[in-house]
Every structure is written in C-alpha cells, then in structure tokens.
Enzyme design. Structure first.
Site, short mmCIF file in Angstrom:
data_model
loop_
_atom_site.label_atom_id
_atom_site.label_comp_id
_atom_site.label_asym_id
_atom_site.label_seq_id
_atom_site.Cartn_x
_atom_site.Cartn_y
_atom_site.Cartn_z
N ARG A 104 0.73 -1.56 0.28
CA ARG A 104 -0.18 0.11 0.04
C ARG A 104 0.79 1.30 -0.06
O ARG A 104 2.42 1.39 0.76
CB ARG A 104 -0.47 0.25 1.13
CG ARG A 104 -1.87 1.05 1.41
CD ARG A 104 -2.59 1.20 0.18
NE ARG A 104 -4.15 1.50 0.67
CZ ARG A 104 -4.94 2.02 -0.26
NH1 ARG A 104 -5.14 1.60 -0.86
NH2 ARG A 104 -6.21 2.95 0.40
N THR A 379 -10.48 0.03 -10.04
CA THR A 379 -9.35 -1.04 -9.23
C THR A 379 -9.33 -1.97 -9.61
O THR A 379 -9.80 -2.12 -11.27
CB THR A 379 -9.23 -1.38 -7.60
OG1 THR A 379 -8.80 0.13 -6.60
CG2 THR A 379 -7.84 -2.47 -6.74
N ASP A 421 -7.97 8.83 -0.21
CA ASP A 421 -8.79 7.00 0.56
C ASP A 421 -8.25 7.24 2.51
O ASP A 421 -8.57 6.60 3.40
CB ASP A 421 -7.79 5.79 0.65
CG ASP A 421 -8.35 5.15 -0.60
OD1 ASP A 421 -9.75 5.69 -1.36
OD2 ASP A 421 -7.80 3.67 -1.40
N1 GLY Z 1 -8.19 2.76 -3.29
C1 GLY Z 1 -9.61 2.42 -3.79
C2 GLY Z 1 -9.32 1.37 -2.16
O1 GLY Z 1 -8.14 0.97 -1.74
O2 GLY Z 1 -9.62 0.08 -1.52
#
Ligand code: GLY
Length: 569
Positions: A104, A379, A421
């Site tokens: 991430r 995504t 996010d």
């Molecule tokens: N950006 C979408 C997720 O990480 O859930």
C-alpha cells in the site's frame, strides 16, 4: 440449485475438463470461463493474462506469474495497473501457512492531517483526487520485488521483460481504450505526451508504444526495485512533484518499505478463508460478515430470496460500522482484530438483527462517525494458481481510474491519487457515501485504509477458490457474495462471479442493487420491510478461480461485467 441442474452442469464441466478447452470464448472476446489442469491466470486484460500463463509454462510458480502480470498490467491497463500505485497480495502455499504482502502507498513525510482543507476548513476534493498533491509514495515495485525475493523462483529479469517488450514494441488498442486514453490525456502535458495520440494510433491501426515507460521498466528489470526508488526515476518523480505542488521526495521513495503480514484467517461452514489484514479493511470486514451469516441457514433460504438479502444486508451494515470505527494503518492505530473476527462477537451482532425489519444505521456506532469519503471504483484484481496449488490473489490500484491523471514526465507512468482514501476531515460528512473515523486520519508515512479484499478459500488443505474485485467499498461485498454463492448455494465459480449483486455500506443507509437482475417481488418485499433501494448499473468485476479436487482441474472466471480473461494450460 436443483439436483438435476447440478448433474447437468457437472457433466458439462467434466466434458470441458477432459477436452481442456476454453469455454465461453467468442471470437472477439478472450475466454472468460476456462478449465485447465496445470494452472490458471485470470486478469482484466488478456495480454497480461497471457504473460502470466507463459511464465507458468516456462516453469515459473504462481508468485512469478503474479509479478509478470503486475508489470504487464502497468503497460496495457493504465486505468488501474501500475508502477505508481500500490496493492495487496495474498499467497496460499500447498505446504506452509499462508502469507500476505502489503505494498500500500504511504503518505509523504510532508503530509499533514489538514492538507486537503481549504482556508475556510472545507474539504477540497479536487486536491486529493487530481494531480501531484493527491499521490502517496508508490508501493507496487517494492511489493513485487519483496514477493519475488521471498517466494519467486524464476529470475527477476525474465518476469519484467514481457512488460518491457509490451511497452517497447507496443500493442493494438481497442476502440474503447483509444477513446478513453485520449480523453483522459488532456489533464496534464506530461500525460498528453504519453496518451494524447492514442486515438490516432488506433485509427492508423498501429501499435501503441510507450518508450519512456519502457526505459523505466528496463531500469527495474536491470536494477530491481532500486532502479525505481533511487537514481534517475526517483529524481524524475521528485522533480515533477516540485514543479507541480506534490510532496513525494527522493527520501520518501528511498524510505518506502513493502511489508509481509500475517493474513486474516477465518472459518465459514468448515472452509478456511484467508484474506488481507489492515491497512486493508477487506479481510476483517469479510470475516465479520461471514461469522454473522454462519448463524443463518442461507442454503435453505436460497440465493435471491428477500430473506437472504435481508440477512446479508444487515451483516454488511454491522461490519461497515465497525470498519469506520476501528480500522486504519496497524502501524499507527491499535485494531481489535481478535474481537472483530471472533465468532462470539458475531453472535452478539447477530442478536441485534431484527428479522422482518430493516435495521437503522443511525441506531448504533454513532461515535464512529467520521467523514464521508469517496472511494473510487477503479482498481483491478488478478487470481493465479499453479500446478502445485500455490495460489496468489492480488488487488492493485491507482485509486481513481488513471489515478491522479498525472504521468511522471519522462518516466511514462501514472501516479496514484490514493491520498483520497484517507479521511480528509475527521468528524464531518461530505458529499459521498462511506463514513470513516479518526483511525484513518492523514499522518506522515501512514498507509491509507483500503477496501481491497484479495481472498483465498481452502478446505481440508485443498485449494477451493481465489477471488477479488475492483469497486472501492463494494469490493468487500462483491467478494462476500462470490463466497456465499460458492459455499452456501453450491454455484460453480463462473455462476458465483456472474450472479446479481447488491451492496450496503452502513451509510448511506440504502441498498444498491444491480438493476434488472432481481425479481421485482424481492424488491417490493425489501421495501415493505423498510429498506431504501437504489438501482445501479453494476457492482464489482470479480476475477476468480476455483479448484475441483475431484477432477484435479482449475476453473477460471473473469467477470462478464468486464472484458477480462481466464486462461490456463
Ligand atoms: N483505492 C481503493 C481501495 O484501496 O480500496
């Protein structure tokens, strides 16, 4: 499913398995439902799927194939495939405990809690969604490198090389790709230089080449992750950030670490469910919902009955409320993982569900109210298994479609807009759907909460299925429904992936459902019980595979809602 139908399906399945042929393959569409013996790759783009299958054929394992597919997607699917983004990988081994890789993105060191607020204190969504300030420190290259170092088998260079060739030699665009790439290219001059001529290339029936991206991939191929996180590429990123008001520095890049984490493991009716831990909310929310639903006999209630939808929606409501209250980056906040995934806790939650009456989101966890925020539905997920049963589920993203829309000048790849996010302003709702608490507030080096839910299911030490989806918060509920169809309703994996879907995320207190796919009587019953309903075009694009232990065959299923492919060998 009726017994006779099941028998018929089983016979067809055996026939297809014996022939080892792709099924459901139109001339212009790649195969979406495929049966094979030695391995399976399911991804959003057929060029990437083929890269994965080639790696398996050459003796690579499923982790190798996942690395090859990841880099190929960065070339052929800039909508979400990426070098400038991040993601999660769940790995199931045939002979040792499962694991996961967290790549991430992180907030740059100069990021701060109020960076997306205007002078008057309002949230400015433009700042967190578009352009350089929206970008977190990319994680993908480190994540794929870590997966390779720990569990790969083939030489790194051979895994990156197919992507180099796709970027250097190009590939033909579909009309949809050409139109979409040209339309988004106007956002920034550097983006226009890469994608602005997509339509002309398509119209001339030429191959679309990306020379700058090829050079970036060559650096990664030859120098590994340091070819991206240090040296020329890192300097290009920093220079572009400085020119355009972004925060990512060469120090941020050099300091980025992918992390191997213990996956979230739960059980559901005797199946072991392995999914992604925080900073994804996916695994915990999925297990919490499954634990609640284990208290009902869904198989008897049937897949699209009002009784089933009612129970599943209430489980979604409860899990999403907990998601908002508790979840964030585990390196920054304490998360009560054991409690949230505990079956006794699920029993407590189940006792709050009043059958025959719609729950009310405002009735509980009010203290969790943070700010609404928008999670992008772009995504992508890919699922891969090899002949040993080693299975990999990867969900990766730039967040929005094409991320921040900003290409790093002379490096040829798009930057993420993953900073969106985070909770931009804890404590205050804004325009969009999902609510979050302060656990997900912005801090330097912190990972933003995600909904990505790469998941693998096992029973009696045998692989059962792997699945995942794009869709922001709808990802979790898409994966949940693929599992419910497979386990409770005994659907094949392609039936489970294509079945109609619905979605509830606590707030707004409404059920989204795929229009024209549910019986009007079911919808009327839900309204009579007090639910608000909202028709939507589609929910999620799951890419899944299943293993048939009896026949020793894999079955791949790319969601018919999209244009992905499933190929084996
Ligand atoms: N950006 C979408 C997720 O990480 O859930």
């Amino acid at each position: 499913m009726k017994k006779f139908d099941r028998l018929q399906r089983f016979c067809l399945f055996l026939l297809a398995a014996a022939l080892i042929v792709p099924t459901g393959c139109g001339e212009s569409m790649p195969p979406q439902n495929t049966v094979s013996r030695k391995g399976m790759v399911v991804s959003v783009n057929d060029l990437a799927t083929r890269v994965g299958v080639d790696i398996l054929r050459q003796g690579g394992n499923a982790v190798d194939a996942a690395i090859g597919v990841g880099f190929a997607l960065a070339v052929v699917y800039p909508e979400a495939g990426n070098l400038g983004g991040g993601g999660f990988m769940v790995i199931r081994f045939p002979d040792r405990p499962p694991t996961s890789i967290d790549f991430r993105e992180t907030a740059p060191s100069a990021a701060h809690r109020d960076m997306y607020l205007t002078e008057s204190g309002a949230v400015d969504p433009e700042k967190s969604l578009r352009g350089y300030l929206a970008a977190g420190v990319p994680g993908t290259v480190k994540g794929l490198e870590l997966a390779h170092r720990l569990y790969g088998r083939m030489p790194w260079k051979r895994l990156v090389q197919p992507a180099v060739e796709l970027a250097e030699q190009g590939f033909r665009l579909s009309e949809d790709q050409a139109r979409s790439w040209r339309n988004m290219a106007g956002a920034f001059p550097s983006t226009f230089r890469v994608f602005g001529h997509a339509w002309d290339v398509f119209a001339r029936n030429e191959r679309f080449c990306q020379p700058d991206l090829a050079q970036t991939l060559i650096a990664i191929r030859d120098e590994g992750d340091s070819g991206f996180y240090t040296g020329r590429i890192a300097e290009l990123i920093e220079a572009d950030m400085k020119r355009n008001g972004g925060l990512v520095t060469v120090q941020d890049l050099a300091g980025y670490r992918a992390v191997e984490r213990q996956p979230i493991i739960g059980s559901y009716r005797g199946y072991e469910v392995i999914s992604m831990p925080p900073p994804s909310s996916g695994g915990i929310a999925l297990i919490e919902m499954l634990n609640i639903l284990e208290g009902y006999n869904l198989a008897d209630l049937g897949p699209e009955s009002p009784e089933t939808v009612h129970r599943v929606v209430e489980a979604m409501r409860l899990a999403f409320a907990d998601r908002a209250l508790y979840l964030g980056d585990p390196d920054f906040v304490d998360i009560p993982v054991e409690k949230l995934t505990d079956k006794t806790y699920a029993d407590e939650l189940l006792s709050q569900i009043q059958l025959g009456v719609a729950g009310r989101s405002s009735m509980f966890s009010v203290s969790a109210r943070g700010s609404f925020f928008h999670e992008s539905h772009e995504t992508t997920h890919y699922s891969i298994a090899d002949s040993t049963g080693l299975t990999v589920a990867v969900t990766t993203t730039l967040n929005g479609v094409y991320g921040s829309l900003a290409v790093v000048d002379s490096a040829g790849f798009l930057l993420n807009n993953e900073m969106d996010d985070f909770t931009a302003k804890p404590g205050e709702p804004n325009l969009y759907g999902l609510i979050q608490g302060t656990a997900n507030a912005i801090e330097p080096h912190k990972r933003m909460l995600s909904s990505m839910t790469p998941t693998i299911v096992v029973r009696d030490s045998q692989l059962v299925l792997a699945a995942g989806s794009p869709g922001g918060p709808t990802i979790i509920n898409t994966v949940l429904q693929v599992l419910l169809h497979s386990i409770d309703f005994e659907s094949t994996i392609d039936e489970a992936v294509s079945a109609p879907r619905f979605h509830h995320q606590w707030f707004p207190d409404v059920i989204d459902y795929e229009s024209d796919r549910f019986d009007p009587l079911l919808l009327r019953q839900l309204e009579e019980w007090g639910y608000s309903l909202n028709p939507v075009t589609s929910l999620g694009k799951a890419h899944a595979l299943a293993f048939d232990a009896l026949n020793k065959t894999f079955r791949g299923a790319a969601d018919p809602r999209g244009k992905g492919s499933a190929r084996g060998y």
